[in-house]
Write a protein that holds these residues in place. Structure first.
Motif, mmCIF file in Angstrom:
data_model
loop_
_atom_site.group_PDB
_atom_site.id
_atom_site.type_symbol
_atom_site.label_atom_id
_atom_site.label_comp_id
_atom_site.label_asym_id
_atom_site.label_seq_id
_atom_site.Cartn_x
_atom_site.Cartn_y
_atom_site.Cartn_z
ATOM 1 N N ARG A 1 0.833 -1.203 0.000
ATOM 2 C CA ARG A 1 0.000 0.000 0.000
ATOM 3 C C ARG A 1 0.866 1.252 0.000
ATOM 4 O O ARG A 1 0.562 2.244 -0.658
ATOM 5 C CB ARG A 1 -0.921 -0.012 1.215
ATOM 6 C CG ARG A 1 -1.887 1.174 1.250
ATOM 7 C CD ARG A 1 -2.691 1.211 2.534
ATOM 8 N NE ARG A 1 -3.454 0.000 2.719
ATOM 9 C CZ ARG A 1 -3.415 -0.756 3.804
ATOM 10 N NH1 ARG A 1 -2.593 -0.443 4.798
ATOM 11 N NH2 ARG A 1 -4.152 -1.834 3.912
ATOM 12 N N ASP B 1 2.180 1.816 -3.590
ATOM 13 C CA ASP B 1 1.184 1.428 -4.591
ATOM 14 C C ASP B 1 1.370 2.167 -5.916
ATOM 15 O O ASP B 1 1.284 1.575 -6.988
ATOM 16 C CB ASP B 1 -0.219 1.677 -4.031
ATOM 17 C CG ASP B 1 -1.315 1.242 -4.981
ATOM 18 O OD1 ASP B 1 -1.203 0.128 -5.540
ATOM 19 O OD2 ASP B 1 -2.275 2.003 -5.173
ATOM 20 N N SER B 2 1.634 3.453 -5.884
ATOM 21 C CA SER B 2 1.730 4.244 -7.117
ATOM 22 C C SER B 2 2.922 3.847 -7.976
ATOM 23 O O SER B 2 2.930 4.123 -9.184
ATOM 24 C CB SER B 2 1.818 5.737 -6.774
ATOM 25 O OG SER B 2 0.634 6.174 -6.148
ATOM 26 N N VAL C 1 -1.148 9.047 -12.176
ATOM 27 C CA VAL C 1 -1.676 7.902 -11.421
ATOM 28 C C VAL C 1 -3.193 7.864 -11.326
ATOM 29 O O VAL C 1 -3.759 6.845 -10.927
ATOM 30 C CB VAL C 1 -1.090 7.880 -9.993
ATOM 31 C CG1 VAL C 1 0.425 7.787 -10.035
ATOM 32 C CG2 VAL C 1 -1.533 9.092 -9.184
ATOM 33 N N ASP D 1 -7.646 7.602 -7.893
ATOM 34 C CA ASP D 1 -7.644 6.583 -6.841
ATOM 35 C C ASP D 1 -6.309 6.495 -6.108
ATOM 36 O O ASP D 1 -6.269 6.160 -4.933
ATOM 37 C CB ASP D 1 -7.986 5.211 -7.432
ATOM 38 C CG ASP D 1 -9.434 5.128 -7.890
ATOM 39 O OD1 ASP D 1 -10.225 6.002 -7.472
ATOM 40 O OD2 ASP D 1 -9.760 4.216 -8.659
ATOM 41 N N ARG D 2 -5.233 6.770 -6.824
ATOM 42 C CA ARG D 2 -3.905 6.665 -6.207
ATOM 43 C C ARG D 2 -3.324 8.032 -5.846
ATOM 44 O O ARG D 2 -2.156 8.121 -5.451
ATOM 45 C CB ARG D 2 -2.942 5.959 -7.170
ATOM 46 C CG ARG D 2 -3.195 4.454 -7.346
ATOM 47 C CD ARG D 2 -2.046 3.844 -8.149
ATOM 48 N NE ARG D 2 -2.089 2.392 -8.138
ATOM 49 C CZ ARG D 2 -2.440 1.642 -9.183
ATOM 50 N NH1 ARG D 2 -2.805 2.229 -10.313
ATOM 51 N NH2 ARG D 2 -2.428 0.327 -9.097
ATOM 52 N N ASN E 1 -1.807 8.568 -2.252
ATOM 53 C CA ASN E 1 -0.581 7.786 -2.108
ATOM 54 C C ASN E 1 0.564 8.426 -2.885
ATOM 55 O O ASN E 1 1.690 8.542 -2.383
ATOM 56 C CB ASN E 1 -0.826 6.353 -2.589
ATOM 57 C CG ASN E 1 0.421 5.501 -2.558
ATOM 58 O OD1 ASN E 1 1.064 5.303 -3.578
ATOM 59 N ND2 ASN E 1 0.786 5.003 -1.386
ATOM 60 N N GLY F 1 -2.519 6.110 3.647
ATOM 61 C CA GLY F 1 -3.254 6.179 2.391
ATOM 62 C C GLY F 1 -4.548 6.955 2.432
ATOM 63 O O GLY F 1 -5.289 6.986 1.465
ATOM 64 N N ASP G 1 -9.209 1.192 -1.764
ATOM 65 C CA ASP G 1 -9.526 2.205 -2.772
ATOM 66 C C ASP G 1 -10.310 3.340 -2.130
ATOM 67 O O ASP G 1 -11.461 3.573 -2.422
ATOM 68 C CB ASP G 1 -10.342 1.548 -3.898
ATOM 69 C CG ASP G 1 -10.438 2.461 -5.108
ATOM 70 O OD1 ASP G 1 -11.355 2.230 -5.899
ATOM 71 O OD2 ASP G 1 -9.611 3.372 -5.247
ATOM 72 N N ASP H 1 -8.550 6.531 -1.024
ATOM 73 C CA ASP H 1 -7.676 7.663 -0.772
ATOM 74 C C ASP H 1 -8.404 8.996 -0.801
ATOM 75 O O ASP H 1 -8.153 9.864 0.016
ATOM 76 C CB ASP H 1 -6.550 7.699 -1.818
ATOM 77 C CG ASP H 1 -5.715 6.434 -1.766
ATOM 78 O OD1 ASP H 1 -5.695 5.722 -2.774
ATOM 79 O OD2 ASP H 1 -5.105 6.170 -0.731
#
Length: 439
Positions: free
Chosen positions: A7, A10-11, A137, A140-141, A144, A283, A415, A417
């Protein structure tokens, strides 16, 4: 454990972002080396904390004057190409300062001139760099990736000052500027190597009159943005002057030299790195985290101001750095996630106007207080101002009105963030709020 590590990074599963991330580590390391070398050069030329504060103010003055227009540039044009131009420009300017210093004809006015031009480049680069993350990204990311972006900054914050301090002691300041110029090569090559079909471009704002005023109206009429930017104005002006205060603490308060200066900066950077990685692992972003991190930042500043020696000050700088990065990453991603695609560049430009552009106001104040009284007094001023801003933020952001259970978002899985970032207070219905991505 493995899930937590996955996590946190993640990106980095996104190829384009990996290129950006690793290039940024080298580029930011060089930039921090230059900031340390520039501060030491100014102190050598002038032996004045006020002069150091004034040059710092002039370097960030373009962000204050032109930052809002730079946001329009970020909203209207190809962000990757803008970043290519700003990186090449920064490299050329750093190389020029390095050659002048090594050749022995550098003076204060040349340092000021190059600092001001670098400030213009920075004014364009910062909002573009921040909003480009969304294109790399996706939404969603984003939280992060913002935390990992900050981690690149803080890895550099650890390595850059320490390396610069050693290089200044061994070979003087000139080569440090040359090394910074070379550090822009990897990130430039990374931008050129990106797969453009894998980017997630956001809708560009169309050319129109009054786009800066439109951005200002948007931010001022959206309550959560208005509150966050007000807090950033206070904290950015009086708290984030570490590059000035660490040099003065090392040299004037604790009687150190370039080594102590570099090591104090590295210790602070270590705390910042821990804060960035903690933010990436969590996150999610929320108002309580923002207020808590800001409160810890203010308290730690007061503790450093009261430290009896350099060892105690260095130890306290670890939690100071952690709180600083938790505050900034939460502020950054919350602002982005509460802004519409067409306005995000202008909102982030306002953020940098208040964060970095406030330096021309705050740096001379902090430099004067440090010189007239003591660097400890300047640190204490920043700590008290930050605690006051957090009190305001707590009143504005933490109050809640009862809401039906069905309206309360429940976050589950990874999911999430951007949802926590908009765990917003009920918006004052008396104020019209432009359409935005309220998640």
């Amino acid at each position: 454990m493995l899930v937590s590590v996955g996590r946190t990074f993640d990106s980095l599963r996104v190829r384009n972002y990996r290129l950006f991330f690793f290039g940024q580590i080298l580029s930011w390391s060089g930039t921090w080396m230059q900031w340390v070398a520039q501060a030491w050069l100014i102190l050598r030329l002038t032996d004045s904390g006020l002069a150091l504060g004034m040059v710092t103010a002039l370097q960030w003055l373009p962000v204050l004057l032109f930052g809002a227009w730079a946001g329009v540039v970020a909203d209207r044009f190809d962000k990757r190409r803008i970043l290519l131009a700003t990186n090449v420009s920064s490299a050329v300017l750093s190389l020029a300062l390095g050659i002048a210093t090594v050749a022995g004809f550098v003076d204060l006015w040349l340092v000021i001139a190059i600092a001001v031009v670098l400030g213009i480049v920075t004014a364009i680069d910062n909002p573009t760099r921040q909003t480009f993350t969304m294109e790399l990204v996706g939404r969603d990311r984003l939280a992060n990736a913002v935390s990992l972006n900050t981690a690149t900054f803080t890895i550099a914050r650890v390595a850059g000052p320490a390396i610069a301090g050693l290089l200044i002691a061994w070979v003087d300041v000139g080569p440090v500027f040359v090394i910074n110029a070379l550090s822009f090569v990897p990130v430039t090559l990374g931008l050129l190597a990106m797969r453009q079909d894998e980017l997630r471009p956001t809708p560009r704002a169309q050319r129109a009159r009054g786009q800066v005023r439109e951005g200002l109206r948007y931010a001022s009429s959206t309550p959560i943005l208005r509150t966050l930017l007000t807090v950033m104005a206070v904290v950015g002006t009086l708290q984030y002057n570490f590059h000035i205060l660490i040099s003065l603490l090392a040299k004037n308060t604790f009687g150190g030299d370039a080594r102590e200066f570099g090591l104090l900066g590295a210790v602070l950077g270590g705390g910042m790195l821990l804060g960035s990685l903690a933010s990436a692992a969590v996150g999610r972003n929320g108002r309580r985290l923002l207020v808590g991190a800001g409160t810890a930042l203010g308290l730690c500043s007061l503790l450093v101001a009261a430290a009896p020696n350099i060892y105690v000050a260095g130890a306290i700088m670890v939690p100071l750095g952690m709180a600083s990065m938790l505050f900034l990453t939460t502020m950054n991603s919350t602002l982005q996630l509460n802004s519409s695609d067409e306005m995000r560049g202008r909102v982030m430009a306002l953020y940098f106007v208040l964060f970095l552009g406030s330096t021309p106001i705050g740096a001379p104040i902090i430099g004067w207080v440090a010189e007239a009284f003591d660097p400890r007094a300047a640190l204490a001023l920043g700590g008290v101002a930050t605690l006051g801003a957090m009190t305001y933020a707590a009143v504005k952001l933490l109050r809640r009105s009862p809401a039906p259970a069905a309206e309360r978002m429940v976050v589950s899985g990874d999911d999430h963030d951007d949802i926590e970032a908009v765990e917003t207070d009920p918006i004052d219905e008396r104020e019209p709020v432009p359409t935005a991505d309220r998640l």
